[in-house]
Design an enzyme around this catalytic site. Structure first.
Site, short mmCIF file in Angstrom:
data_model
loop_
_atom_site.label_atom_id
_atom_site.label_comp_id
_atom_site.label_asym_id
_atom_site.label_seq_id
_atom_site.Cartn_x
_atom_site.Cartn_y
_atom_site.Cartn_z
N ASP A 88 21.16 -70.19 -38.98
CA ASP A 88 20.31 -69.76 -40.08
C ASP A 88 20.60 -70.71 -41.24
OD1 ASP A 88 19.26 -68.60 -42.35
OD2 ASP A 88 19.92 -66.56 -41.87
N ASN A 94 12.97 -78.94 -42.06
CA ASN A 94 11.63 -78.43 -41.73
C ASN A 94 11.53 -76.91 -41.79
OD1 ASN A 94 8.92 -78.38 -40.20
ND2 ASN A 94 10.32 -77.30 -38.81
N TYR A 154 6.37 -68.88 -52.29
CA TYR A 154 6.26 -70.10 -51.47
C TYR A 154 6.03 -71.35 -52.33
CZ TYR A 154 4.45 -73.07 -47.63
OH TYR A 154 4.23 -74.07 -46.72
N LYS A 198 8.37 -74.67 -52.84
CA LYS A 198 7.92 -76.03 -52.52
C LYS A 198 7.93 -76.93 -53.75
CE LYS A 198 7.22 -75.23 -48.12
NZ LYS A 198 8.00 -75.87 -47.06
C1 BGC Z 1 0.93 -73.45 -45.58
C2 BGC Z 1 -0.26 -73.11 -44.73
C3 BGC Z 1 -1.55 -73.46 -45.43
C4 BGC Z 1 -1.50 -74.88 -45.98
C5 BGC Z 1 -2.72 -75.23 -46.80
C6 BGC Z 1 0.83 -74.88 -46.02
O1 BGC Z 1 1.92 -75.21 -46.81
O2 BGC Z 1 2.11 -73.23 -44.85
O3 BGC Z 1 -0.24 -71.74 -44.40
O4 BGC Z 1 -2.62 -73.35 -44.55
O5 BGC Z 1 -0.35 -75.06 -46.75
O6 BGC Z 1 -3.00 -74.26 -47.78
#
Ligand code: BGC
Length: 263
Positions: free
Chosen positions: A69, A96, A169, A173
């Site tokens: 993990d 990744n 998310y 990122k």
């Molecule tokens: C996400 C996907 C999404 C894509 C474009 C990626 O970072 O993991 O779920 O489709 O971005 O929005």
């Protein structure tokens, strides 16, 4: 001219996190094809991880699957120890492993926020830290690469494109972007290159709908400037290039592989 085919990662070891499926899987296979010994990190899907090692071994490559993990410090340390025990060292880290969990901000629990940050951002930090330690300790091995080591963070177009219902998310990122750049700046004098790939919509298990439903995939594809959804191999090819000496002067950058989606 050198004899063809030239294996661009010959004699190198690549650790790919979250490599049982999706982009990680394709990258492990592609890197093995280019001559790398690969270590396949996985969280829980041992059957799929073993499937990847089998594919590589059947083709004459070297692969090992290791459970860890990556959001846990001790497990990351053990993961690197096992890779180094198996192959002697590590030259390439593909960070990744990642998750997403859709929720409106006002509905998001602290736990749902933290889990995504822990895996995507802290996991990248923990793995990169161990990789940099090993790269610095070992230094350059001229016979395999001009660099002492390479790190490729699999980020997203959402390191700069906002995304409603995905604040955890996108924050992770966006965080990876400046983590990657700061580490790249710090590590460059040690001949360590650190870059990100920013995928757009790719056919992987993180997108179950476009995985299963060809119609939905087609529809999404039509909304992308290049008029198709990406394949894991589109990202794997870019990762191979970033890991190879062909990109020896590239560090601290994000390569968007998205068919123009981020535009
Ligand atoms: C996400 C996907 C999404 C894509 C474009 C990626 O970072 O993991 O779920 O489709 O971005 O929005």
């Amino acid at each position: 001219m050198e004899k063809l085919p030239f294996k661009r990662l010959k004699g190198q070891t690549a650790l790919i996190t979250g490599a049982a499926t999706g982009i990680g899987r394709a990258t492990a296979i592609q890197m093995a094809r280019e001559g790398a010994n690969v270590a396949i990190d996985y969280l829980s899907d041992s059957a799929r991880a073993r499937e990847v090692t089998k594919i590589i071994k059947d083709a004459g490559g070297k692969a090992v699957a290791i459970q860890a993990d990556i959001s846990r410090e001790e497990q990351v340390k053990t993961l690197f120890r096992k890779v180094i025990e198996t192959y002697g060292t590590v030259h390439i880290l593909v960070s990744n492993a990642g998750i997403q969990n859709e929720k409106a901000v006002d509905k998001m629990s602290l736990e749902e926020w933290q889990k995504v940050i822990n895996v995507n951002l802290t996991g990248t930090f923990l793995c990169a830290r161990e990789a940099i330690r090993e790269f610095k300790k070992r230094g350059i091995q001229e016979q395999v690469s001009r660099a002492a080591g390479k790190i490729i963070c699999i980020s997203s177009i959402h390191d700069q494109v906002p995304w409603a219902r995905h604040a955890n998310y996108t924050a992770s990122k966006g965080g990876i972007m400046l983590l990657m750049k700061s580490m790249a700046l710090e590590a460059a004098p040690h001949k360590i290159r650190i870059n990100s790939i920013g995928p757009g919509a790719i056919k992987t298990p993180i997108n179950p709908k476009i995985m299963k439903d060809a119609r939905a995939r087609e529809k999404l594809g039509q909304s992308i400037p290049y008029r198709r959804v990406g394949e894991p191999e589109d990202i794997a090819m870019a990762a191979v290039w970033l890991a190879s000496d062909e990109s020896d002067y590239v560090t601290g950058t994000t390569l968007y592989v998205d068919g123009g989606m981020g535009l």
